[in-house]
Design a protein around this motif. Structure first.
Motif, mmCIF file in Angstrom:
data_model
loop_
_atom_site.group_PDB
_atom_site.id
_atom_site.type_symbol
_atom_site.label_atom_id
_atom_site.label_comp_id
_atom_site.label_asym_id
_atom_site.label_seq_id
_atom_site.Cartn_x
_atom_site.Cartn_y
_atom_site.Cartn_z
ATOM 1 N N UNK A 271 0.835 -1.193 0.000
ATOM 2 C CA UNK A 271 0.000 0.000 0.000
ATOM 3 C C UNK A 271 0.873 1.247 0.000
ATOM 4 N N UNK A 272 0.273 2.389 -0.295
ATOM 5 C CA UNK A 272 0.999 3.659 -0.303
ATOM 6 C C UNK A 272 0.130 4.757 0.311
ATOM 7 N N UNK A 273 0.786 5.810 0.768
ATOM 8 C CA UNK A 273 0.074 6.965 1.308
ATOM 9 C C UNK A 273 0.385 7.278 2.763
ATOM 10 N N UNK B 262 -9.174 16.904 5.072
ATOM 11 C CA UNK B 262 -9.591 17.416 3.760
ATOM 12 C C UNK B 262 -8.490 17.258 2.701
ATOM 13 N N UNK B 263 -7.952 16.058 2.603
ATOM 14 C CA UNK B 263 -6.949 15.739 1.597
ATOM 15 C C UNK B 263 -7.538 14.797 0.561
ATOM 16 N N UNK B 264 -7.035 14.882 -0.668
ATOM 17 C CA UNK B 264 -7.461 13.977 -1.737
ATOM 18 C C UNK B 264 -6.606 12.709 -1.657
ATOM 19 N N UNK B 265 -7.206 11.548 -1.376
ATOM 20 C CA UNK B 265 -6.405 10.328 -1.211
ATOM 21 C C UNK B 265 -5.636 9.927 -2.462
ATOM 22 N N UNK B 266 -6.136 10.282 -3.648
ATOM 23 C CA UNK B 266 -5.398 9.975 -4.881
ATOM 24 C C UNK B 266 -4.129 10.819 -4.939
ATOM 25 N N UNK B 267 -4.255 12.111 -4.605
ATOM 26 C CA UNK B 267 -3.076 12.981 -4.579
ATOM 27 C C UNK B 267 -2.069 12.511 -3.528
ATOM 28 N N UNK B 268 -2.576 12.080 -2.391
ATOM 29 C CA UNK B 268 -1.700 11.574 -1.329
ATOM 30 C C UNK B 268 -0.942 10.345 -1.813
ATOM 31 N N UNK B 269 -1.651 9.428 -2.480
ATOM 32 C CA UNK B 269 -1.019 8.212 -2.995
ATOM 33 C C UNK B 269 0.060 8.531 -4.032
ATOM 34 N N UNK B 270 -0.172 9.539 -4.845
ATOM 35 C CA UNK B 270 0.764 9.880 -5.916
ATOM 36 C C UNK B 270 1.993 10.628 -5.408
ATOM 37 N N UNK B 271 1.871 11.266 -4.243
ATOM 38 C CA UNK B 271 2.952 12.128 -3.768
ATOM 39 C C UNK B 271 3.589 11.661 -2.476
#
Length: 338
Positions: A174-176, A272-281
């Motif tokens: 997993x990531x994030x 209030x974070x975007x989980x896709x953005x978190x996963x990518x960064x």
């Protein structure tokens, strides 16, 4: 009108524009090194590779500084673990078995208790990776500086950019979580949360803290899937940057979310974070990112190790997309400024 000050401001702006980032520096180095001797693989991958009989020697190095690489909540033991893990992860990304590592250490004001715990951390995780510490160097430095050089061996080195059209793009586990861990530290350092809230968050999200403080290199996983994959790298600077090694691709945010654990989703909702953005960064995850035509074999081998495999997309013939939209590369790039 202050002409001298205006000229200085213009000069400073020009100087800032002329300062290169990490990628610019690597390009400059690559373009100016002409002699590679008998290296099978030189600059441009997780490891350099030399052929030795029927085997291949893989070599990597990674340098870390206290001010930029060691979160404040790390113990000296965990700092020691980290420098070994970062180097061994590159060996794992070539799907090679570690042979050993040398570590050079720079200290500002060394204290015996700190150094003892640092070395115990190195030795502890080196044993887990079966990668003995076999040498190094010590010197005086303005801040704690650790530089490892690790060696590995394999009969089939797997490179970053060998994926082919139609290959599945896969990540391990997993990531994030690392992103979220750094976010907690950032909020505390910026005064967004107080010390009590900071401590409560560390207790509330133990798996996030664990991944930040004690990430693991996927050595056994790399060896296990060596014969079933076409390309591989480790997720060190964030998926959004490391995906560029895959070539042309289409990834799915829905599939990517399968690799985001529940505690990260909860954290993202709370702040209030975007989980896709978190996963990518999320950098310094040190999970494996790879391509394969034989996903079923990969899944079977990884399951034997208790490791999950998540398909997030495919290699395509042209372009880089997420959900049909042009992919904007992200992740972490070292930058310098005045």
């Amino acid at each position: 009108m202050n002409t001298n000050r205006d000229n200085r401001n213009k000069s400073n702006k020009n100087n800032i524009k002329n300062i290169m980032d990490e990628l610019d520096i690597i390009k400059t180095i690559f373009s100016n090194i002409k002699y590679t001797g008998n290296a099978v693989k030189s600059i441009g991958d997780d490891c350099a590779v030399f052929k030795l009989g029927n085997q291949y020697l893989t070599i990597t190095t990674d340098m870390m500084f206290k001010s930029t690489h060691f979160p404040e909540i790390l113990t000296p033991f965990q700092i020691g673990m980290r420098v070994i893990t970062a180097n061994v992860s590159d060996i794992a990304a070539m799907c090679a078995k570690p042979l050993g590592i040398v570590v050079s250490m720079g200290f500002d004001y060394p204290k015996k208790a700190f150094i003892e715990e640092l070395i115990r951390g190195m030795d502890f995780i080196a044993k887990e990776y079966e990668c003995p510490i076999v040498g190094g160097d010590t010197n005086k430095s303005k801040e704690l500086t650790l530089c490892g050089t690790a060696f590995g061996i394999t009969d089939n080195p797997v490179y970053r950019e060998n994926g082919e059209i139609g290959d599945d793009i896969v990540i391990t586990n997993n990531i994030g979580r690392v992103y979220c861990g750094f976010k907690i530290l950032e909020m505390k350092n910026k005064g967004i949360i107080n010390k009590n809230t900071f401590k409560n968050l560390l207790n509330e999200y133990p798996s996030i803290v664990k991944k930040l403080t004690e990430p693991k290199a996927r050595v056994k996983e790399g060896v296990a899937i060596n014969k079933y994959i076409t390309s591989c790298c480790d997720i060190s600077d964030g998926l959004g940057k490391d995906l560029k090694y895959m070539g042309n691709f289409e990834i799915s945010s829905k599939k990517l979310l399968n690799a985001v654990p529940k505690d990260v989703v909860e954290f993202c909702t709370k702040f209030d974070l975007n989980p896709v953005d978190v996963a990518l960064n999320s950098g310094e995850e040190w999970e494996l990112l790879f391509t394969t035509k034989r996903y079923n074999n990969v899944e079977e081998e990884l399951s034997k190790l208790g490791t999950k495999s998540i398909k997030i997309g495919k290699i395509i013939d042209n372009g880089c997309y997420i959900d049909g939209n042009t992919f904007k590369f992200g992740g972490y790039v070292h930058r310098w400024s005045k």
